[in-house]
Write a protein that holds these residues in place. Structure first.
Motif, PDB file in Angstrom:
ATOM      1  N   GLU A   1       0.837  -1.212   0.000  1.00  0.00           N
ATOM      2  CA  GLU A   1       0.000   0.000   0.000  1.00  0.00           C
ATOM      3  C   GLU A   1       0.868   1.256   0.000  1.00  0.00           C
ATOM      4  O   GLU A   1       0.552   2.242  -0.665  1.00  0.00           O
ATOM      5  CB  GLU A   1      -0.933  -0.001   1.208  1.00  0.00           C
ATOM      6  CG  GLU A   1      -1.976   1.106   1.156  1.00  0.00           C
ATOM      7  CD  GLU A   1      -3.062   0.950   2.198  1.00  0.00           C
ATOM      8  OE1 GLU A   1      -3.539   1.991   2.694  1.00  0.00           O
ATOM      9  OE2 GLU A   1      -3.434  -0.195   2.518  1.00  0.00           O
TER      10      GLU A   1
ATOM     11  N   GLU B   1      -5.289  -4.924  -1.359  1.00  0.00           N
ATOM     12  CA  GLU B   1      -6.618  -5.326  -0.904  1.00  0.00           C
ATOM     13  C   GLU B   1      -6.707  -6.841  -0.742  1.00  0.00           C
ATOM     14  O   GLU B   1      -7.415  -7.341   0.139  1.00  0.00           O
ATOM     15  CB  GLU B   1      -7.675  -4.846  -1.888  1.00  0.00           C
ATOM     16  CG  GLU B   1      -9.100  -5.096  -1.423  1.00  0.00           C
ATOM     17  CD  GLU B   1     -10.125  -4.517  -2.377  1.00  0.00           C
ATOM     18  OE1 GLU B   1     -11.056  -3.851  -1.907  1.00  0.00           O
ATOM     19  OE2 GLU B   1      -9.990  -4.733  -3.599  1.00  0.00           O
TER      20      GLU B   1
ATOM     21  N   LEU C   1      -9.628  -2.358   1.708  1.00  0.00           N
ATOM     22  CA  LEU C   1      -8.827  -1.145   1.728  1.00  0.00           C
ATOM     23  C   LEU C   1      -9.524  -0.073   2.550  1.00  0.00           C
ATOM     24  O   LEU C   1     -10.748  -0.044   2.647  1.00  0.00           O
ATOM     25  CB  LEU C   1      -8.612  -0.623   0.306  1.00  0.00           C
ATOM     26  CG  LEU C   1      -7.642  -1.379  -0.594  1.00  0.00           C
ATOM     27  CD1 LEU C   1      -7.629  -0.737  -1.970  1.00  0.00           C
ATOM     28  CD2 LEU C   1      -6.233  -1.391  -0.007  1.00  0.00           C
TER      29      LEU C   1
END
Length: 286
Positions: A89, A127, A133
């Protein structure tokens, strides 16, 4: 690796990003391959062609993990999906920030399209490593996907893209973006081609894209409210707040982000996320 079966075309974006990242960021490449394999298993793991391909991909993953595990730091990154999700991320956000800065300065080109689209693919990978998320990451993924498609169409039609958020995004465009998630074309003549989206006439921006969420540090609460939480949020047994499952999940993510920042020796970000987590646990609010 054998040629990708047509039934597994949807995993092509993850394999493409994995190959692009293989040398400069092998951990990210590993997780992209892993997400491709997991997605492929859900699509078709029984037909001979798909089964054979996925077995090869699984074997490749085992070899990658063995090589990466020689390094203690990388071993933790590929062994813990919590750490891996934070790393992916963070990588997605870095690429998004670079692409957004170039876009807003009218620095258009295939590289900007690639950055936006790669960012959106990495958000998909992240995700896959967590339940869902966060709102900010989901927003950035949607915007990155839209921008990659919009700039690509403008360049394809000889139009000059407009920098930053343009117009609005209606429901039909959201559907088209979801359909476009299958990824870049399979052409060997181009190193990258974003998902095609039908357009009529000169390229026009869709109705309204989601606007990037400004990333700013939270405003610190007054010392009295931080040190002595108000009764509605107080838990007499632990001295903390009565949290919902969603809030506990958010606290876990904040710790995960702090761990990732520490790995990159980013002390301010680590401290910021830890303070948010403590504040959430004590007061029920970030």
């Amino acid at each position: 690796m054998a040629q990708l079966p047509l039934k597994l075309k949807a995993i092509q974006p993850f394999l493409k990003v994995a190959n692009d990242m293989r040398k400069k960021d092998p951990v990210t490449a590993y997780y992209c391959d892993m997400h491709a394999m997991q997605t492929g298993m859900k699509i078709d793991s029984k037909s001979p062609e798909c089964k054979s391909y996925l077995i090869q991909l699984m074997t490749s993953l085992e070899k990658q993990k063995a090589v990466l595990s020689v390094d203690p730091e990388r071993k933790e990154q590929v062994s813990s999906e919590v750490v891996g999700e934070a790393l992916i991320e963070e990588q997605a956000m870095k690429l998004f920030s670079v692409a957004d800065a170039k876009d807003r300065s009218s620095d258009f080109g295939k590289n900007v399209v690639r950055l936006f689209y790669t960012s959106s693919v990495l958000f998909d990978v992240a995700e896959g490593l967590c339940e869902e998320l966060g709102e900010e990451a989901s927003h950035h993924r949607k915007y990155a996907r839209w921008k990659a498609t919009y700039i690509h169409n403008c360049l394809k039609n000889g139009e000059t893209p407009q920098p930053g958020p343009v117009g609005g995004l209606d429901d039909s465009w959201e559907d088209e973006l979801e359909n476009a998630a299958a990824g870049p074309s399979t052409s060997h003549q181009e190193s990258y081609a974003p998902p095609p989206v039908p357009t009529a006439g000169p390229a026009q921006p869709p109705a309204e894209p989601p606007k990037p969420v400004a990333r700013s540090k939270p405003v610190e609460p007054a010392p009295s409210s931080y040190e002595d939480p108000t009764p509605p949020y107080s838990d007499p047994q632990t001295g903390g707040a009565e949290l919902t499952p969603m809030q506990f999940n958010q606290a876990q993510k904040l710790c995960k982000y702090a761990t990732s920042a520490i790995m990159y020796q980013d002390i301010p970000t680590a401290v910021d996320n830890l303070e948010k987590c403590i504040r959430l646990l004590k007061t029920g609010k970030e």
